[in-house]
Design a protein around this motif. Structure first.
Motif, PDB file in Angstrom:
ATOM      1  N   GLN A 109       0.783  -1.133  -0.018  1.00 34.40           N
ATOM      2  CA  GLN A 109      -0.022  -0.058   0.043  1.00 34.40           C
ATOM      3  C   GLN A 109       0.981   1.220   0.036  1.00 34.40           C
ATOM      4  O   GLN A 109       0.411   2.298  -0.549  1.00 34.40           O
ATOM      5  CB  GLN A 109      -0.876  -0.075   1.248  1.00 34.40           C
ATOM      6  N   PHE A 110       2.109   1.284   0.635  1.00 29.30           N
ATOM      7  CA  PHE A 110       2.995   2.279   0.633  1.00 29.30           C
ATOM      8  C   PHE A 110       3.302   2.859  -0.932  1.00 29.30           C
ATOM      9  O   PHE A 110       3.842   4.075  -0.927  1.00 29.30           O
ATOM     10  CB  PHE A 110       4.161   2.247   1.675  1.00 29.30           C
ATOM     11  N   PHE A 111       3.422   1.966  -1.800  1.00 29.39           N
ATOM     12  CA  PHE A 111       3.721   2.130  -3.210  1.00 29.39           C
ATOM     13  C   PHE A 111       2.517   2.759  -3.918  1.00 29.39           C
ATOM     14  O   PHE A 111       2.851   3.061  -5.186  1.00 29.39           O
ATOM     15  CB  PHE A 111       4.565   0.975  -3.646  1.00 29.39           C
ATOM     16  N   SER A 112       1.200   2.808  -3.414  1.00 29.28           N
ATOM     17  CA  SER A 112       0.179   3.477  -4.059  1.00 29.28           C
ATOM     18  C   SER A 112      -0.198   4.893  -3.397  1.00 29.28           C
ATOM     19  O   SER A 112       0.380   5.711  -4.175  1.00 29.28           O
ATOM     20  CB  SER A 112      -1.094   2.558  -4.242  1.00 29.28           C
ATOM     21  N   THR A 113      -0.778   5.006  -2.154  1.00 25.57           N
ATOM     22  CA  THR A 113      -0.776   6.187  -1.703  1.00 25.57           C
ATOM     23  C   THR A 113      -1.131   6.048  -0.178  1.00 25.57           C
ATOM     24  O   THR A 113      -1.665   4.924   0.050  1.00 25.57           O
ATOM     25  CB  THR A 113      -1.821   7.062  -2.470  1.00 25.57           C
ATOM     26  N   ASN A 119       2.318  13.872  -2.398  1.00 28.56           N
ATOM     27  CA  ASN A 119       1.464  14.039  -3.770  1.00 28.56           C
ATOM     28  C   ASN A 119       2.170  13.465  -4.653  1.00 28.56           C
ATOM     29  O   ASN A 119       3.413  12.716  -4.852  1.00 28.56           O
ATOM     30  CB  ASN A 119       1.140  15.725  -3.918  1.00 28.56           C
ATOM     31  N   TRP A 120       1.894  13.644  -6.038  1.00 26.59           N
ATOM     32  CA  TRP A 120       2.453  12.663  -7.073  1.00 26.59           C
ATOM     33  C   TRP A 120       3.737  13.042  -7.544  1.00 26.59           C
ATOM     34  O   TRP A 120       4.694  12.011  -7.643  1.00 26.59           O
ATOM     35  CB  TRP A 120       1.424  12.861  -8.590  1.00 26.59           C
ATOM     36  N   ASN A 152      -0.282   8.110 -12.556  1.00 26.86           N
ATOM     37  CA  ASN A 152      -0.588   8.606 -11.431  1.00 26.86           C
ATOM     38  C   ASN A 152      -1.821   9.690 -11.512  1.00 26.86           C
ATOM     39  O   ASN A 152      -2.010  10.369 -12.432  1.00 26.86           O
ATOM     40  CB  ASN A 152       0.670   9.836 -10.746  1.00 26.86           C
ATOM     41  N   THR A 153      -2.882   9.486 -10.407  1.00 28.20           N
ATOM     42  CA  THR A 153      -3.919  10.306 -10.769  1.00 28.20           C
ATOM     43  C   THR A 153      -3.925  11.436 -10.343  1.00 28.20           C
ATOM     44  O   THR A 153      -4.807  12.387 -10.586  1.00 28.20           O
ATOM     45  CB  THR A 153      -5.151   9.501  -9.576  1.00 28.20           C
ATOM     46  N   THR A 154      -2.786  12.049  -9.663  1.00 30.68           N
ATOM     47  CA  THR A 154      -2.488  13.370  -8.921  1.00 30.68           C
ATOM     48  C   THR A 154      -3.728  13.337  -7.716  1.00 30.68           C
ATOM     49  O   THR A 154      -4.435  12.473  -7.495  1.00 30.68           O
ATOM     50  CB  THR A 154      -2.735  14.536  -9.952  1.00 30.68           C
ATOM     51  N   VAL A 155      -3.615  14.528  -7.049  1.00 34.42           N
ATOM     52  CA  VAL A 155      -4.443  14.692  -5.965  1.00 34.42           C
ATOM     53  C   VAL A 155      -6.094  14.440  -6.345  1.00 34.42           C
ATOM     54  O   VAL A 155      -6.437  15.057  -7.287  1.00 34.42           O
ATOM     55  CB  VAL A 155      -3.943  15.847  -5.176  1.00 34.42           C
ATOM     56  N   THR A 243      -2.163   8.986  -6.200  1.00 35.99           N
ATOM     57  CA  THR A 243      -1.981   7.347  -6.291  1.00 35.99           C
ATOM     58  C   THR A 243      -1.352   7.336  -7.365  1.00 35.99           C
ATOM     59  O   THR A 243      -1.380   7.379  -8.465  1.00 35.99           O
ATOM     60  CB  THR A 243      -3.350   7.166  -6.129  1.00 35.99           C
ATOM     61  N   THR A 244      -0.050   6.294  -7.081  1.00 41.53           N
ATOM     62  CA  THR A 244       0.643   5.862  -8.225  1.00 41.53           C
ATOM     63  C   THR A 244       0.161   4.554  -8.763  1.00 41.53           C
ATOM     64  O   THR A 244      -0.364   3.841  -7.851  1.00 41.53           O
ATOM     65  CB  THR A 244       2.102   5.329  -7.421  1.00 41.53           C
TER      66      THR A 244
END
Ligand code: CA
Length: 357
Positions: A109-113, A119-120, A152-155, A243-244
């Motif tokens: 989970q740490f590698f997504s967000t 932030n991205w 990445n979805t950005t914020v 989110t990556t």
């Protein structure tokens, strides 16, 4: 048959058949066919089309030496089985997000967000230059899978609500679709998190089965018509600040590639990582304008005390996750060190500039 024997046989046959033996081609192009499974519905805006772009880029950059065929969620394997399919070699690569595998690898989970995390831009910097990528590779290594940041979805936005959120009290009893760590935080604030697939959000919100939902941001939310199902659109997306998305590659399939092809695959991921973030930013701008000026959506900021409460609960949830096993602890230590330093730097650079521009 060995290659040299084959060429010899082919030449003899050719001569015997009355033809002229062609010179042996030393560097014949090997054609490699790869399957890419994804967690997104086929052609889903930005996420699915981003995976398509990655496949197209690899095919183009290798001049079709690798041809990548993309499968939407459920076409070859269901969304949540993408990691296993790549690990087994049923598919050569996949596209999704690391928090989808939390049932198997909690620390992924740490590698997504992380709620209230990086932030991205900060996240990508940690991965490329702060040691994050090495830890990510180490995490997937036992599964025969190689990860790469690939979008990445950005914020994101906090979501769509049919109830006003004016105080911490308003979170109590709130039935909201919010997955992952954010969901756990809402639960501790007295709410009821539910997890629903994207396709069910509109109806659930419209019928009152849920009071609120988060999804992504203006562009994806507008596509789902969520503004027709909820009164208020809250920000910021504290639970998913950047989110990556990931590309995962079967290690054996990767190691079979020539060095130039390996480099192309990894660099194509890098291109798509950047590209998807830029596309989200560009499309979110335009979609927010449409939501506000055409659909007259009531866009609101979550109150400071609500954000403060969610933040302290997030610290609690993330610290617990970090203490679950030694691997999680090691990843979090790296993440946290980088976060502290980059937040201090951005305090006097990006953040202050955003406030004064
Ligand atoms: Ca989301």
């Amino acid at each position: 048959m060995k290659r040299r024997d084959f060429i010899k046989t082919a030449s003899i046959t050719s001569v015997a058949a009355g033809g002229i033996a062609a010179p042996a081609i030393v560097h014949a192009k090997k054609k490699i066919k790869w399957k890419m499974v994804t967690t997104w519905p086929k052609n889903f805006p930005v996420l699915g089309t981003g995976a398509n772009k990655l496949a197209k880029l690899i095919t183009e950059m290798t001049d079709k030496r690798i041809k990548v065929k993309v499968y939407g969620a459920g076409e070859l394997v269901p969304a949540f089985e993408v990691f296993d399919a790549v690990s087994r070699g049923t598919a050569d690569m996949g596209h999704g997000a690391a928090y989808y595998w939390k049932g198997k690898i909690e620390e992924a989970q740490f590698f997504s967000t992380v709620p209230f995390g990086m932030n991205w831009e900060e996240m990508t910097s940690w991965l490329y230059y702060g040691g994050g990528m090495e830890l990510w590779r180490e995490t997937y290594q036992p599964f025969g899978v190689i990860p790469a940041a690939a979008g990445n979805t950005t914020v994101q936005m906090a979501g769509w609500f049919n109830k006003q959120i004016n105080s911490v009290e308003d979170l109590k009893g709130l039935k909201m679709r919010i997955p992952g760590l954010g969901g756990e935080v809402l639960k501790r604030a007295g709410g009821t998190p539910v997890n629903l697939p994207g396709g069910e959000l509109f109806t659930s919100l419209k019928t009152g089965a849920i009071d609120a939902t988060e999804w992504v941001g203006p562009y994806n939310d507008l596509a789902f018509g969520l503004h027709k199902a909820a009164k208020y659109y809250y920000y910021p997306g504290w639970h998913e600040p950047g989110t990556t998305l990931e590309a995962i590659i079967n290690k054996k399939a990767f190691e079979k590639l020539d060095k130039d092809l390996q480099s192309i695959v990894m660099n194509a991921c890098k291109v798509v990582n950047q590209n998807m973030a830029m596309e989200f930013t560009a499309r979110n701008n335009a979609a927010l304008d449409t939501l506000v000026n055409e659909h007259h959506v009531d866009v609101r900021r979550l109150p400071d005390d609500v954000l403060a409460k969610l933040k302290s609960l997030s610290e609690e949830v993330v610290t617990e996750l970090a203490n679950k096993n030694p691997a999680a602890k090691k990843i979090y230590a790296s993440y946290n060190k980088f976060r502290k330093q980059v937040f201090a730097w951005h305090e006097i650079s990006e953040k202050i500039y955003m406030n004064v521009r």
